[in-house]
Scaffold this motif. Sequence first.
Motif, PDB file in Angstrom:
ATOM      1  N   SER A  72       0.809  -1.227   0.000  1.00 49.22           N
ATOM      2  CA  SER A  72       0.000   0.000   0.000  1.00 49.22           C
ATOM      3  C   SER A  72       0.837   1.268   0.000  1.00 49.22           C
ATOM      4  O   SER A  72       0.303   2.361  -0.170  1.00 49.22           O
ATOM      5  N   ALA A  73       2.151   1.163   0.163  1.00 47.54           N
ATOM      6  CA  ALA A  73       2.992   2.354   0.309  1.00 47.54           C
ATOM      7  C   ALA A  73       3.056   3.175  -0.974  1.00 47.54           C
ATOM      8  O   ALA A  73       2.871   4.401  -0.945  1.00 47.54           O
ATOM      9  N   GLU A  74       3.342   2.546  -2.097  1.00 43.89           N
ATOM     10  CA  GLU A  74       3.501   3.313  -3.337  1.00 43.89           C
ATOM     11  C   GLU A  74       2.197   3.935  -3.819  1.00 43.89           C
ATOM     12  O   GLU A  74       2.190   5.109  -4.216  1.00 43.89           O
ATOM     13  N   PRO A  75       1.066   3.223  -3.794  1.00 44.70           N
ATOM     14  CA  PRO A  75      -0.184   3.900  -4.183  1.00 44.70           C
ATOM     15  C   PRO A  75      -0.525   5.086  -3.279  1.00 44.70           C
ATOM     16  O   PRO A  75      -1.037   6.106  -3.748  1.00 44.70           O
ATOM     17  N   ARG A  76      -0.208   4.968  -1.997  1.00 47.00           N
ATOM     18  CA  ARG A  76      -0.447   6.094  -1.082  1.00 47.00           C
ATOM     19  C   ARG A  76       0.437   7.278  -1.446  1.00 47.00           C
ATOM     20  O   ARG A  76      -0.004   8.425  -1.415  1.00 47.00           O
ATOM     21  N   ALA A  77       1.695   7.006  -1.776  1.00 48.05           N
ATOM     22  CA  ALA A  77       2.613   8.086  -2.145  1.00 48.05           C
ATOM     23  C   ALA A  77       2.150   8.774  -3.427  1.00 48.05           C
ATOM     24  O   ALA A  77       2.194  10.003  -3.529  1.00 48.05           O
ATOM     25  N   ARG A  78       1.705   8.003  -4.393  1.00 49.79           N
ATOM     26  CA  ARG A  78       1.213   8.586  -5.648  1.00 49.79           C
ATOM     27  C   ARG A  78      -0.056   9.408  -5.416  1.00 49.79           C
ATOM     28  O   ARG A  78      -0.237  10.474  -6.015  1.00 49.79           O
ATOM     29  N   ALA A  79      -0.934   8.935  -4.552  1.00 48.13           N
ATOM     30  CA  ALA A  79      -2.159   9.687  -4.254  1.00 48.13           C
ATOM     31  C   ALA A  79      -1.836  11.008  -3.553  1.00 48.13           C
ATOM     32  O   ALA A  79      -2.436  12.048  -3.865  1.00 48.13           O
ATOM     33  N   ALA A  80      -0.885  10.985  -2.627  1.00 48.44           N
ATOM     34  CA  ALA A  80      -0.499  12.220  -1.940  1.00 48.44           C
ATOM     35  C   ALA A  80       0.135  13.210  -2.921  1.00 48.44           C
ATOM     36  O   ALA A  80      -0.111  14.417  -2.850  1.00 48.44           O
ATOM     37  N   ALA A  81       0.936  12.706  -3.836  1.00 47.11           N
ATOM     38  CA  ALA A  81       1.563  13.582  -4.836  1.00 47.11           C
ATOM     39  C   ALA A  81       0.513  14.174  -5.773  1.00 47.11           C
ATOM     40  O   ALA A  81       0.591  15.362  -6.123  1.00 47.11           O
ATOM     41  N   GLN A  82      -0.461  13.382  -6.172  1.00 47.41           N
ATOM     42  CA  GLN A  82      -1.525  13.897  -7.040  1.00 47.41           C
ATOM     43  C   GLN A  82      -2.315  15.001  -6.344  1.00 47.41           C
ATOM     44  O   GLN A  82      -2.720  15.986  -6.974  1.00 47.41           O
ATOM     45  N   LEU A  83      -2.547  14.856  -5.042  1.00 51.50           N
ATOM     46  CA  LEU A  83      -3.230  15.915  -4.286  1.00 51.50           C
ATOM     47  C   LEU A  83      -2.407  17.200  -4.289  1.00 51.50           C
ATOM     48  O   LEU A  83      -2.950  18.299  -4.405  1.00 51.50           O
ATOM     49  N   ALA A  84      -1.098  17.074  -4.156  1.00 45.46           N
ATOM     50  CA  ALA A  84      -0.231  18.256  -4.186  1.00 45.46           C
ATOM     51  C   ALA A  84      -0.252  18.916  -5.559  1.00 45.46           C
ATOM     52  O   ALA A  84      -0.255  20.154  -5.662  1.00 45.46           O
ATOM     53  N   PHE A  85      -0.269  18.127  -6.626  1.00 46.50           N
ATOM     54  CA  PHE A  85      -0.347  18.690  -7.979  1.00 46.50           C
ATOM     55  C   PHE A  85      -1.670  19.433  -8.172  1.00 46.50           C
ATOM     56  O   PHE A  85      -1.707  20.547  -8.675  1.00 46.50           O
ATOM     57  N   GLU A  86      -2.755  18.787  -7.765  1.00 46.67           N
ATOM     58  CA  GLU A  86      -4.074  19.388  -7.944  1.00 46.67           C
ATOM     59  C   GLU A  86      -4.253  20.627  -7.075  1.00 46.67           C
ATOM     60  O   GLU A  86      -4.991  21.544  -7.442  1.00 46.67           O
ATOM     61  N   ASP A  87      -3.579  20.662  -5.926  1.00 41.08           N
ATOM     62  CA  ASP A  87      -3.676  21.817  -5.041  1.00 41.08           C
ATOM     63  C   ASP A  87      -3.129  23.078  -5.706  1.00 41.08           C
ATOM     64  O   ASP A  87      -3.599  24.182  -5.442  1.00 41.08           O
ATOM     65  N   GLN A  88      -2.155  22.932  -6.577  1.00 41.82           N
ATOM     66  CA  GLN A  88      -1.585  24.077  -7.289  1.00 41.82           C
ATOM     67  C   GLN A  88      -2.210  24.281  -8.667  1.00 41.82           C
ATOM     68  O   GLN A  88      -1.723  25.088  -9.457  1.00 41.82           O
ATOM     69  N   GLY A  89      -3.255  23.535  -8.985  1.00 43.22           N
ATOM     70  CA  GLY A  89      -3.984  23.749 -10.230  1.00 43.22           C
ATOM     71  C   GLY A  89      -3.490  22.975 -11.429  1.00 43.22           C
ATOM     72  O   GLY A  89      -3.803  23.336 -12.562  1.00 43.22           O
ATOM     73  N   PHE A  90      -2.730  21.908 -11.205  1.00 42.96           N
ATOM     74  CA  PHE A  90      -2.248  21.089 -12.317  1.00 42.96           C
ATOM     75  C   PHE A  90      -3.120  19.848 -12.451  1.00 42.96           C
ATOM     76  O   PHE A  90      -3.611  19.301 -11.466  1.00 42.96           O
ATOM     77  N   LEU A  91      -3.270  19.392 -13.684  1.00 42.40           N
ATOM     78  CA  LEU A  91      -4.046  18.188 -13.944  1.00 42.40           C
ATOM     79  C   LEU A  91      -3.237  16.956 -13.540  1.00 42.40           C
ATOM     80  O   LEU A  91      -2.006  16.995 -13.533  1.00 42.40           O
ATOM     81  N   PRO A  92      -3.889  15.850 -13.220  1.00 43.07           N
ATOM     82  CA  PRO A  92      -3.138  14.632 -12.881  1.00 43.07           C
ATOM     83  C   PRO A  92      -2.218  14.170 -14.004  1.00 43.07           C
ATOM     84  O   PRO A  92      -1.167  13.582 -13.742  1.00 43.07           O
ATOM     85  N   ALA A  93      -2.571  14.453 -15.243  1.00 46.40           N
ATOM     86  CA  ALA A  93      -1.721  14.044 -16.370  1.00 46.40           C
ATOM     87  C   ALA A  93      -0.459  14.905 -16.480  1.00 46.40           C
ATOM     88  O   ALA A  93       0.499  14.501 -17.140  1.00 46.40           O
ATOM     89  N   ASP A  94      -0.434  16.072 -15.840  1.00 46.54           N
ATOM     90  CA  ASP A  94       0.729  16.958 -15.912  1.00 46.54           C
ATOM     91  C   ASP A  94       1.866  16.517 -14.994  1.00 46.54           C
ATOM     92  O   ASP A  94       2.990  16.953 -15.166  1.00 46.54           O
ATOM     93  N   GLY A  95       1.571  15.685 -13.994  1.00 46.77           N
ATOM     94  CA  GLY A  95       2.584  15.320 -13.011  1.00 46.77           C
ATOM     95  C   GLY A  95       2.967  13.857 -13.060  1.00 46.77           C
ATOM     96  O   GLY A  95       2.167  12.995 -13.409  1.00 46.77           O
TER      97      GLY A  95
END
Length: 155
Positions: A72-95
């Motif tokens: 479960s570690a890597e999917p959690r890390a990817r989900a947290a990173a996607q939240l950080a990308f979206e927080d600054q207004g980037f699409l999930p495909a941009d990161g």
Amino acid sequence: MILALRQVRARALHRGEAGSALVEFVFLGVLLLVPLIYLVMTLARLQAGAYAASTAAREGARVFVTATSSPSAEPRARAAAQLAFEDQGFLPADGEVSVGCDGDPCLRPEGRVEVRATVRVPLPFVPAFARDVVPLEVPVSASHVGVVDRFREAP
């Protein structure tokens, strides 16, 4: 009398330029202001990309090393990173996020986990037909190393 005649001639010479200073000021103001506004918009977007990349890397590493199980570690890390990308207004495909460990298993005590986050920042108002001349996006990346707690129970 000669002084009055000179004043009349001076007024006649300057009468044709009335209002031209205002036109020149507006023209030069617009000419200089438009590139300045574009530069500020571009720099603001690049700064948002830098914030997104550094936050995604840091939070991805933090979430990875605090996971309770390896699957479960890597999917959690990817989900947290996607939240950080979206927080600054980037699409999930941009990161993009990549995770690397210094040994096996990753979640062993004092194990080091490196998370690298990359976001592609699109430049504002660059048309698609200028793709060959001007880059349409600038990649911004950051990495963070998280250390698994020393007193953690090995999985």
